[in-house]
Design a protein around this motif. Structure first.
Motif, short mmCIF file in Angstrom:
data_model
loop_
_atom_site.label_atom_id
_atom_site.label_comp_id
_atom_site.label_asym_id
_atom_site.label_seq_id
_atom_site.Cartn_x
_atom_site.Cartn_y
_atom_site.Cartn_z
N LEU A 1 3.37 -105.03 -70.74
CA LEU A 1 4.35 -103.94 -70.82
C LEU A 1 3.67 -102.62 -71.18
O LEU A 1 3.96 -101.58 -70.58
N ALA A 2 2.78 -102.65 -72.17
CA ALA A 2 2.09 -101.43 -72.60
C ALA A 2 1.29 -100.84 -71.45
O ALA A 2 1.30 -99.62 -71.23
N ASN A 3 0.60 -101.68 -70.71
CA ASN A 3 -0.19 -101.19 -69.58
C ASN A 3 0.69 -100.66 -68.45
O ASN A 3 0.38 -99.64 -67.83
N ARG A 4 1.78 -101.35 -68.20
CA ARG A 4 2.71 -100.87 -67.16
C ARG A 4 3.30 -99.52 -67.56
O ARG A 4 3.41 -98.61 -66.74
N LEU A 5 3.69 -99.39 -68.81
CA LEU A 5 4.25 -98.13 -69.27
C LEU A 5 3.21 -97.01 -69.14
O LEU A 5 3.53 -95.90 -68.70
N ALA A 6 1.96 -97.30 -69.48
CA ALA A 6 0.90 -96.30 -69.35
C ALA A 6 0.75 -95.85 -67.89
O ALA A 6 0.55 -94.66 -67.61
N ARG A 7 0.84 -96.79 -66.95
CA ARG A 7 0.72 -96.45 -65.52
C ARG A 7 1.91 -95.64 -65.02
O ARG A 7 1.75 -94.74 -64.19
N GLU A 8 3.09 -95.97 -65.50
CA GLU A 8 4.32 -95.40 -64.94
C GLU A 8 4.90 -94.23 -65.74
O GLU A 8 5.89 -93.63 -65.31
N ILE A 9 4.30 -93.87 -66.86
CA ILE A 9 4.91 -92.90 -67.76
C ILE A 9 5.22 -91.57 -67.09
O ILE A 9 6.21 -90.91 -67.40
N ARG A 10 4.42 -91.15 -66.14
CA ARG A 10 4.65 -89.86 -65.47
C ARG A 10 5.90 -89.88 -64.59
O ARG A 10 6.38 -88.84 -64.18
N HIS A 11 6.43 -91.06 -64.31
CA HIS A 11 7.61 -91.18 -63.47
C HIS A 11 8.89 -91.44 -64.27
O HIS A 11 9.96 -91.55 -63.69
N VAL A 12 8.76 -91.54 -65.59
CA VAL A 12 9.91 -91.81 -66.43
C VAL A 12 10.69 -90.51 -66.62
O VAL A 12 10.15 -89.51 -67.08
N THR A 13 11.95 -90.55 -66.27
CA THR A 13 12.82 -89.38 -66.42
C THR A 13 13.32 -89.30 -67.87
O THR A 13 13.28 -90.31 -68.59
N PRO A 14 13.82 -88.15 -68.28
CA PRO A 14 14.40 -88.07 -69.63
C PRO A 14 15.53 -89.09 -69.83
O PRO A 14 15.64 -89.69 -70.90
N ALA A 15 16.33 -89.33 -68.81
CA ALA A 15 17.42 -90.31 -68.93
C ALA A 15 16.86 -91.71 -69.11
O ALA A 15 17.35 -92.49 -69.94
N ALA A 16 15.83 -92.05 -68.35
CA ALA A 16 15.22 -93.37 -68.48
C ALA A 16 14.55 -93.51 -69.85
O ALA A 16 14.61 -94.57 -70.47
N ALA A 17 13.92 -92.43 -70.34
CA ALA A 17 13.31 -92.47 -71.67
C ALA A 17 14.36 -92.75 -72.74
O ALA A 17 14.12 -93.51 -73.68
N ALA A 18 15.53 -92.15 -72.60
CA ALA A 18 16.61 -92.38 -73.55
C ALA A 18 17.07 -93.83 -73.51
O ALA A 18 17.36 -94.43 -74.56
N GLN A 19 17.11 -94.42 -72.32
CA GLN A 19 17.50 -95.83 -72.20
C GLN A 19 16.46 -96.74 -72.86
O GLN A 19 16.81 -97.69 -73.56
N ILE A 20 15.19 -96.44 -72.63
CA ILE A 20 14.12 -97.24 -73.24
C ILE A 20 14.18 -97.10 -74.76
O ILE A 20 14.06 -98.09 -75.49
N ALA A 21 14.39 -95.89 -75.25
CA ALA A 21 14.49 -95.66 -76.70
C ALA A 21 15.67 -96.43 -77.29
O ALA A 21 15.57 -96.98 -78.38
N ALA A 22 16.77 -96.48 -76.56
CA ALA A 22 17.94 -97.22 -77.04
C ALA A 22 17.62 -98.70 -77.18
O ALA A 22 18.06 -99.35 -78.14
N VAL A 23 16.86 -99.25 -76.25
CA VAL A 23 16.46 -100.65 -76.34
C VAL A 23 15.57 -100.84 -77.57
O VAL A 23 15.75 -101.79 -78.34
N LEU A 24 14.62 -99.95 -77.77
CA LEU A 24 13.73 -100.05 -78.93
C LEU A 24 14.50 -99.93 -80.24
O LEU A 24 14.17 -100.59 -81.23
#
Length: 122
Positions: A91-114
């Motif tokens: 997961l950490a490696n995938r997030l590192a690869r994909e972080i530039r494509h994460v939108t603010p809305a998607a970041a909020a969803q990920i933060a909500a899960v965390l």
């Protein structure tokens, strides 16, 4: 742009303060403040955050929020997954690869899960 940089720019804009004027008041260069605002510099020092709080007259929750944003504003975060489950490393490696494509809305969803993780695991 980092969370601290975005808030700093917002404070300056709301109060009509130029980068040059703020830099002079804080005794730093305008280039440094610009780099902070644009995420080209890492976390500001606690002393600088304190100066910003004083300059803008931030107290209580607003001052603590700026301190929190400064702590969360390292533009080159590093994750250490040594000793964790392989799924976590993946997961950490995938997030590192994909972080530039994460939108603010998607970041909020990920933060909500965390935010829903058990506190003992944080």
């Amino acid at each position: 742009m980092t969370p601290f940089g975005a808030r700093l720019r917002e404070l300056r804009t709301q109060r009509g303060v130029t980068l040059k004027d703020l830099a002079a008041a804080l005794q730093v260069s305008a280039a440094y403040l610009s780099a902070l605002e644009h995420g080209r510099r890492g976390r500001p020092s606690a002393g600088l955050v304190h100066q910003v709080n004083e300059y803008f007259g931030l107290i209580w929750d607003d001052a603590e929020d700026l301190n929190r944003l400064a702590r969360e504003s390292h533009p080159r975060a590093v994750l250490d997954t040594a000793g964790l489950a392989p799924e976590v490393t993946e997961l950490a490696n995938r997030l590192a690869r994909e972080i530039r494509h994460v939108t603010p809305a998607a970041a909020a969803q990920i933060a909500a899960v965390l935010d829903r993780l058990p506190k003992a695991r944080r």
